[in-house]
Structure formats: structure tokens, C-alpha cells
Design an enzyme around this catalytic site. Structure first.
Site, short mmCIF file in Angstrom:
data_model
loop_
_atom_site.label_atom_id
_atom_site.label_comp_id
_atom_site.label_asym_id
_atom_site.label_seq_id
_atom_site.Cartn_x
_atom_site.Cartn_y
_atom_site.Cartn_z
N CYS A 129 3.85 1.96 4.15
CA CYS A 129 5.17 1.67 3.68
C CYS A 129 6.12 3.11 3.72
CB CYS A 129 5.15 1.33 1.93
SG CYS A 129 4.34 -0.17 1.99
N ARG B 180 8.54 -1.98 2.35
CA ARG B 180 7.22 -2.55 2.77
C ARG B 180 6.67 -2.81 3.95
NH1 ARG B 180 3.92 -7.77 -0.10
NH2 ARG B 180 1.84 -6.87 0.20
N GLY C 144 0.49 3.73 1.88
CA GLY C 144 -0.69 3.91 2.37
C GLY C 144 -1.68 2.92 1.99
N ASP D 169 -3.84 -2.97 -3.36
CA ASP D 169 -4.49 -1.95 -3.90
C ASP D 169 -3.44 -1.13 -4.69
OD1 ASP D 169 -3.01 -1.68 -1.58
OD2 ASP D 169 -4.13 0.31 -0.90
N SER E 195 -7.68 4.22 15.29
CA SER E 195 -7.60 5.21 16.04
C SER E 195 -8.74 6.37 16.13
CB SER E 195 -6.29 6.21 16.05
OG SER E 195 -6.31 7.27 16.82
N GLY E 196 -9.11 6.93 17.32
CA GLY E 196 -10.08 7.95 17.17
C GLY E 196 -9.49 9.45 17.08
#
Length: 611
Positions: free
Chosen positions: A2, A50, A78, A102, A374-375
Site C-alpha cells: 500500500c 490499498r 507492507g 495482517d 526477488s533475489g
């Protein structure tokens, strides 16, 4: 994922300033295209946009809990990956929940533990909580700085937002850039709290800010600490494998389509292999490439081989639903695309096609997935960059990424006008920043000279360099509404590997030994043997020629503010070069000038500089 924004003013009635709060929030719409809302009381206004990832119908924000002494309201950006365990703990303490996501867990965690809740969270986050009971605002950011968070201390409170553009939308924020702002923009050292704009700051990673009538108080709840490492090599490899497996499993939790960014390097291939063990045939992977790159590839200081053959090997082993996003030089050099990237990053970074290609990759992914793993950051954690293994760089008292021969190194102030270059004193500024950064590193009495040096270099990367790369990834991905998760930034893994001796991190004579052996069961042999390669950059001279063409237009606009900042002779020489033999640092210099030119047009800053 967000976007958040807000305003606290203890001397004003913000219920009469609803339109300003709405404008601040609207700047975050790209970060949150699914819904938006504001919550306004006399001295506080909170805004939220959002991107729905978990509990799609139930995660509306701002989210409020009414208490006998007043409302407690949260805006949150997050993901908290351990929210299920926290929810169970809070339920055991008597808390009741209305939603399944969450966000509500974070809000109730604050009600139970106050600002100390941050130390209990595993994830990436930036959030602000208005506590009416004490008339205070609590702001917190995740440990590594994965999610961006900025603030402007106003005379009677604070302005804040996920990105500077949210704060700049408030007329109380002056659009001024001073010499300190320019110094860091040129030097590339990632100075603590720097945010380019005069008076604006970053909330530091691992930091909590509390805003009250008496001002703003800051405290750190997490930092890198030196601790003894007593595990054997075998146990260390096993622990890294267990941690990564748990991290990837947690970060695959979502109620929307997920995928993995696959470059053909060890880092992304490891994440792909681990994700495959949980998603199987449902796994999607995406790669970026350039037209004819494999056929015309030339080795350079950052890459020995093209990515495509290694990507094919991973796809053959894992069998995901894979897609190549192949780009042309003409598309990469589009000025409008450059402006989109500048708008995403809010500043003229000058990464050129490395940023525009990332934007186009993320845009393509967003059409099919909402969450990508992602790495990113494995090189900072495990010591993978080439300069970690270059004796000259290791033993030079400067930031390694500015010493190693690359597009980022060399005289970074060369393209600035001579008068301004003298006032900026970039060498002196870099030396002061380096001294401050090194002074912050803790060492063990038992550390050898080599261990102290490598711990220092690791610390520089995990507290400075990684933040630049994370900001790039977040800002460009969120510009198209894509959430990118970074498993290698889980603080448990970072703490463990940071304190692992350098001899273990390179025990097989290669970079990232621990990661290579911990993930050998899910990565093809060809990728395990591959040397570190940076994010791909086009080698097509037609891209250089396009830059030169656009630079000619800039040079002709002599009344533009940018022309009072740059060295005309430097740009003239760069335009005259053969596009086929242009050095990478010159190309990047032109990119920085073009970015500066467009950024000035877009943001209309006042440059506070000496006459």
C-alpha cells in the site's frame, strides 16, 4: 502492499483541510490501486491507498479500534509474514479479530505491546498509528528498510508519506534542494536520513519515531550487532538452507497470483527452486532480455555471460510457467518512459535503461501476477558482488561500489559545472560519510584483521548499499501496482549470515559459498558454477546514440535550470563520442543529465546554491 500518507498539526483544525489530505493520499494511488480512504480528526489526518494481497474484502484502511480513552488508528504498508503466530498469541491474551489479514494483527499488537510491537514483526513494513489516548503519532519502519518511509518535521507536528511526492503535495512542504541534497545525489553513499529535499528525512530502517506536542523522539529497535558464530561449516550450511526454506514458504502466502523474478543468477534461481517445491506447476517466472542480446553479447566489467542460457537451464529443471519480456533499445530510450521512472523514484537517479527496463518488466508481470519474489539483496548478505573479492577494492578506504571499475565509479562530479563542483566537494563529502559509516561497525575482540575488514564491508552494504537497491525495487514495482518481496532481507537470515566468518562465506574459493551449497539441491549445476553477473544492461550502440540525440536537445535549451548545474563542455564531449565505444560511466553520466533535466520540469524545485 500500500501507500500511506498523513499530517499531524497540534495548532490547526485539520477537519477543514480534507482536500489537502485527499491530494496527499492520491499521490499514492499507484501503490494502492484497489481502494483508498482517509481518516481525519482535529489534529490528525491519515490517508491510505490499498493494493489488496491478503484478506481481499477485509483489509480496508485506515483501520481503527475504539478504546474507552479514545481511538487508535493505523495506516500500514507492507506484509507481516508471522502474523498468524502473532494473531494466535493475541487471541490467547483476549483480543478479538474481525478480519483475516495482517493489518488488524499489527493494530492489536500495538494495543497490547505499544511501540515495542515492531521487534515482534517479521516482514517489510512502514506504518503510522495515531493514539488518541496520548495525542501522539507512532511511526515505524522495517529493519532493513524494504518499505520506504519519509517525513517532514513541521513547526507544530509532522507530514509523512511512503514517498516524497505525498509530502510534496502539502503546501506546507517547501520544494527546496540545498547543497547537502545535491552532494548525496552525486556521491551515491546513501547518507542516513537523506531524502534529497531540504527539511525532509527518511525514517531510518529499524527505527521508531514518536510525534507528540513536545516534538519528535526517535529510538532504534534493531541494528546489526557483532556476535560470535560457533556453528560448524556443515551446520551453518544446514541452517541457511532451513532459514531460506522457511522464509520462501512464508513469503509465498497471498490471496492473489504470485511469481518469481528469474535472472539466471544464483540468487533468483535459488528462490525459484525453493518456490517450486511449494507451488509446483503453479509457479510462474519472468525474465527480462533485450532484442539480439544473446547473439551480440560482449563481456564487460559487470557480466561475463548473457543470462538467457542459464535461465533456460533453470526452466528446464524446475518447469515453471516462464515468460521472457524482450525489449528494444528504441523503447528503452523513450523520454516519456524516463519520466515515468523519475515520477516513480521522485529524484534524478540516472540509472537509465536499467530502470526503464525494470519498469517495463514489472508492468508486464503486473498483467498476470500481483506478488513477485526477488533475489534482491543476496549479494549484500552473502558477499556476492565482485568487489568483495577484489584485493584493491577491499583495502581502499572508500565505499567499495564507488571504487570498483563500473558505471557508478570514476569522478561522479565530473558532469557538474566547475563552480558548483568546487562547492560540493564530493571527495571530502564521501570521505566524511565513509568515516561515519565505518565508525558505526561493531567488532569482536576475537576478529582477525581480515575478519574486521570483511565485516566492515558487509556492514557498509547492509546499512547503505542495500537501501539504494531496495528503494529502486520498491519504487519502480509499486509504480505499476506490483508487490515485490525480498526473501534474502529476512532479518533472521541477515543476522545469522552477517556473523558467519568470512572464511565460511567463501570456503570453496567462490563468492556466496554458503548460498551456493545451501541451495545446491534446487539449482542447476551450470548456475552454481556461474560467476556473479549484474542486472542486465543493453549493449546496443543505438541506445547510446539515442541518448546523445536527446542530450543535444538539452544542450540547446540554454535557459533551462539544468544548464546552470551541469558542465557544458563535458556534455559536448559526450555527445561527440562514437556510440559504439562509449564508456559505461559516460553513458550513465548522460542518463543523469537527462534525468535532471526532466526532473526539474516535473518537480519545479528551487535549488539553494551559492552564487
Amino acid at each position: 502492499m500500500c501507500g500511506i500518507a498523513g499530517w499531524v498539526s497540534y495548532s490547526a483544525d485539520l477537519t477543514t483541510r480534507q482536500s489537502v489530505v485527499d491530494e496527499m493520499t492520491a499521490t499514492m494511488s499507484c501503490r494502492g490501486p484497489d481502494a483508498s480512504g482517509t481518516w481525519v480528526r482535529r489534529h490528525v489526518a491519515l490517508g491510505h491507498c490499498r493494493l489488496a494481497i491478503i484478506d481481499l474484502p477485509g483489509g480496508t484502511q485506515p483501520m481503527t479500534v475504539e478504546t474507552p480513552r479514545g481511538a487508535v488508528t493505523l495506516v500500514y504498508s507492507g506484509e507481516t509474514y508471522n502474523f498468524t503466530e502473532l494473531r494466535q498469541a493475541l487471541e490467547g491474551l483476549g483480543h478479538k479479530f474481525r478480519t483475516a489479514g495482517d493489518t488488524e494483527v499489527v493494530l492489536h499488537a500495538y494495543l497490547e505491546w505499544g511501540a515495542d510491537l515492531s521487534a515482534r514483526l517479521n516482514g517489510m513494513y512502514a506504518f503510522a498509528i495515531w493514539d488518541e489516548r496520548d495525542q501522539k503519532l507512532v511511526m515505524a519502519r522495517d529493519r532493513l528498510g524494504i518499505k520506504p518511509f519519509y517525513y517532514y518535521p513541521a513547526p507544530d507536528g509532522v507530514l509523512f508519506g511512503s514517498e516524497p511526492k505525498a509530502i510534496l503535495a502539502n503546501p506546507a512542504m517547501p520544494r527546496v534542494v540545498d547543497m547537502d541534497g545535491l552532494r548525496e545525489l552525486v556521491a551515491f553513499t546513501q547518507a542516513p536520513r537523506w531524502a534529497l529535499w531540504k527539511g525532509m528525512y527518511e525514517v531510518e530502517p529499524g527505527q521508531i519515531l514518536t510525534v507528540s506536542r513536545s516534538g519528535i523522539a526517535a529510538r532504534t529497535y534493531w541494528r546489526l550487532e557483532a556476535k560470535p558464530h560457533n556453528d560448524s561449516l556443515e551446520d551453518t550450511v544446514g541452517t541457511v538452507r532451513e532459514l531460506l526454506t522457511d522464509i520462501v514458504e512464508r513469503q509465498l502466502v497471498a490471496d492473489v497470483p504470485r511469481c518469481v523474478l528469474l535472472s539466471g543468477g544464483l540468487d533468483s534461481s535459488a528462490i525459484t527452486g525453493l518456490a517450486s517445491s511449494f507451488l509446483g506447476s503453479e509457479l510462474r517466472t519472468f525474465s527480462v532480455d533485450f532484442i539480439d542480446r544473446e547473439e551480440t553479447f560482449r563481456a564487460d566489467e559487470a557480466r561475463d555471460t548473457p543470462d538467457t542460457p542459464f535461465i533456460r537451464d533453470v526452466v528446464s529443471m524446475v518447469n515453471p510457467q516462464h515468460k521472457f519480456v524482450t525489449l528494444s533499445s528504441a523503447l528503452l530510450g523513450d523520454p516519456e518512459l524516463r519520466r515515468k521512472v523519475i515520477a516513480a523514484r521522485d529524484m534524478p537517479i540516472g540509472f537509465g535503461e536499467m530502470d526503464t527496463s525494470l519498469y517495463l518488466l514489472f508492468e508486464s508481470i503486473r498483467a498476470e501476477s500481483t506478488v513477485a519474489l526477488s533475489g534482491e539483496s543476496a549479494d549484500e548478505v552473502f558477499g556476492g558482488y565482485r568487489w568483495f573479492h577484489d584485493p584493491f577494492v577491499v583495502n581502499t578506504d572508500n565505499f567499495p561500489w564507488l571504487v570498483y571499475q563500473s558505471a557508478m565509479s570514476g569522478d561522479r562530479a565530473a558532469l557538474m559545472c566547475p563552480h558548483l563542483r568546487g562547492h560540493l566537494d564530493i571527495p571530502g563529502y564521501m570521505a566524511a560519510q565513509y568515516s561515519d559509516a565505518v565508525a558505526a561497525v561493531e567488532h569482536l575482540d576475537s576478529d582477525s584483521a581480515l575478519e574486521r575488514r570483511m565485516r566492515t564491508i558487509s556492514h557498509l552494504h547492509l546499512t547503505r548499499f542495500v537501501r539504494m537497491m531496495l528503494d529502486r525495487k520498491d519504487r519502480i514495482s509499486m509504480a505499476v501496482g506490483l508487490e515485490v518481496r525480498v526473501p534474502f532481507c529476512d532479518h533472521r537470515l541477515v543476522e545469522y549470515v552477517y556473523n558467519t566468518p568470512w572464511s565460511m562465506k567463501s570456503f570453496d574459493g567462490r563468492e556466496k559459498s554458503l548460498l551456493r551449497h545451501a541451495t545446491s539441491h534446487v539449482v542447476p549445476g551450470s548456475v552454481q558454477a556461474r560467476l556473479k553477473a549484474s542486472y542486465p544492461s543493453t549493449q546496443d550502440p543505438r541506445y547510446n546514440a539515442e541518448l546523445q540525440s536527446q542530450a543535444k536537445e538539452v544542450l540547446a535549451d540554454r535557459d533551462h535550470l539544468a544548464m546552470s548545474l551541469i558542465d557544458w563542455d563535458w556534455l559536448t564531449d559526450a555527445i561527440a563520442m562514437d556510440p559504439a565505444s562509449m564508456p559505461s560511466n559516460v553513458r550513465r553520466g548522460i542518463d543523469r543529465i537527462l534525468d535532471l533535466y526532466h526532473w526539474i520540469d516535473m518537480y519545479d524545485p528551487k535549488i539553494d546554491r551559492p552564487d
